[in-house]
Every structure is written in structure tokens, then in C-alpha cells.
Design a protein around this motif. Sequence first.
Motif, PDB file in Angstrom:
ATOM      1  N   GLY A  55       0.794  -1.222   0.000  1.00  0.00           N
ATOM      2  CA  GLY A  55       0.000   0.000   0.000  1.00  0.00           C
ATOM      3  C   GLY A  55       0.827   1.273   0.000  1.00  0.00           C
ATOM      4  N   LEU A  56       2.091   1.162   0.307  1.00  0.00           N
ATOM      5  CA  LEU A  56       2.968   2.337   0.312  1.00  0.00           C
ATOM      6  C   LEU A  56       3.523   2.671  -1.056  1.00  0.00           C
ATOM      7  N   SER A  57       3.318   1.788  -2.010  1.00  0.00           N
ATOM      8  CA  SER A  57       3.856   2.014  -3.362  1.00  0.00           C
ATOM      9  C   SER A  57       3.277   3.289  -3.942  1.00  0.00           C
ATOM     10  N   ILE A  58       4.073   3.943  -4.787  1.00  0.00           N
ATOM     11  CA  ILE A  58       3.584   5.179  -5.409  1.00  0.00           C
ATOM     12  C   ILE A  58       3.668   5.049  -6.922  1.00  0.00           C
ATOM     13  N   CYS A  59       2.661   5.594  -7.581  1.00  0.00           N
ATOM     14  CA  CYS A  59       2.595   5.534  -9.043  1.00  0.00           C
ATOM     15  C   CYS A  59       3.558   6.555  -9.656  1.00  0.00           C
ATOM     16  N   ALA A  60       3.906   6.318 -10.902  1.00  0.00           N
ATOM     17  CA  ALA A  60       4.807   7.202 -11.643  1.00  0.00           C
ATOM     18  C   ALA A  60       4.241   8.622 -11.742  1.00  0.00           C
ATOM     19  N   GLU A  61       2.932   8.729 -11.934  1.00  0.00           N
ATOM     20  CA  GLU A  61       2.317  10.046 -12.114  1.00  0.00           C
ATOM     21  C   GLU A  61       2.438  10.885 -10.837  1.00  0.00           C
ATOM     22  N   ARG A  62       2.102  10.266  -9.694  1.00  0.00           N
ATOM     23  CA  ARG A  62       2.194  11.018  -8.435  1.00  0.00           C
ATOM     24  C   ARG A  62       3.643  11.273  -8.053  1.00  0.00           C
ATOM     25  N   ASN A  63       4.530  10.365  -8.421  1.00  0.00           N
ATOM     26  CA  ASN A  63       5.955  10.590  -8.191  1.00  0.00           C
ATOM     27  C   ASN A  63       6.408  11.846  -8.951  1.00  0.00           C
ATOM     28  N   ALA A  64       6.017  11.949 -10.216  1.00  0.00           N
ATOM     29  CA  ALA A  64       6.389  13.130 -11.018  1.00  0.00           C
ATOM     30  C   ALA A  64       5.789  14.406 -10.420  1.00  0.00           C
ATOM     31  N   LEU A  65       4.536  14.333 -10.018  1.00  0.00           N
ATOM     32  CA  LEU A  65       3.869  15.526  -9.478  1.00  0.00           C
ATOM     33  C   LEU A  65       4.486  15.974  -8.158  1.00  0.00           C
ATOM     34  N   THR A  66       4.775  15.036  -7.272  1.00  0.00           N
ATOM     35  CA  THR A  66       5.361  15.437  -5.991  1.00  0.00           C
ATOM     36  C   THR A  66       6.792  15.957  -6.181  1.00  0.00           C
ATOM     37  N   THR A  67       7.528  15.353  -7.099  1.00  0.00           N
ATOM     38  CA  THR A  67       8.874  15.854  -7.419  1.00  0.00           C
ATOM     39  C   THR A  67       8.786  17.283  -7.950  1.00  0.00           C
TER      40      THR A  67
END
Length: 140
Positions: A55-67
Motif C-alpha cells: 500500500g505504500l507504493s507510489i505511481c509514476a504520475e504522483r511521483n512526477a507531481l510530488t517531485t
Amino acid sequence: MNWPHSVTPEALLKKAREAQQAAYVPYSRFPVGAALLTAEGTVILGCNVENASYGLSICAERNALTTAVALGERHFVAIAVVGRHGEPCLPCGACRQFMAEFNAAFFVVLEEGTESLLYRLDLDLLPHPFVLEGAFPLEA
Ligand SMILES: [Zn+2]
């Protein structure tokens, strides 16, 4: 559909494919890459990052947005997402809501065969996002 930027959907897909190389996916073995385009033309990459506590995994899209937000960016126009070659890799519901926070009319670029496939978030993928009534961001 009127593409809003001089950086082409195809160029954005290529960047997403580069980002995919960094994916950390020991559990699903399903690497995803995302390339986020700002209004100024900056491209920010993201990949999915999994965890033994799934459940802690993060998607590529949210990774890009948070970065991007950590880099001081807030004005986004499009995001390209790639998974398996030639197959559209549609963003999950969480990522769609996350995008809507910044731009309800986000363009989402996917791959279909050797072509690019365009969606608009508000028209095609998330017509009625959650909005917190009475809450306003400190800075738009
Ligand atoms: Zn997602």
C-alpha cells in the motif's frame, strides 16, 4: 483536441519511456514512466516505486507531481504515461484526483500502438473530482 504546448505529445512519451527505466518494481514487474510538462516547458520525470508493504507504493504520475512541487512547480499542462509498449497505461483513480488538484483540464498522453493517444482529464478521465467545500489553497 488542441494540444497546448510546443513540446509535442510524442516528445513527452519519449521522456516517459526514459523515466520508466528507473522504475522500482520488484513485486509487480510492471514498470511505469511518466513525464510531466509544465506551462514553461520544463519536463519532470517520475517512475513507479513499490514497497514490501504494498500500500505504500507510489505511481509514476504522483511521483512526477510530488517531485515537481518539491522543485517549486505548480502549473502543469500535460503528463505522458507509459507501461507496456504500445498499450495505453491509464492513470489510476488516485492519480487522476491528484492531477485535478493542479489542473482539472490536464492533458494525458498515452501510447496506442505507435501513435499517441490524447485524453483530457476533465472531459474523459475525471469529470467530477472531489473538491473540499470552503477550502481554498493558500496559493493557486
Ligand atoms: Zn496512480
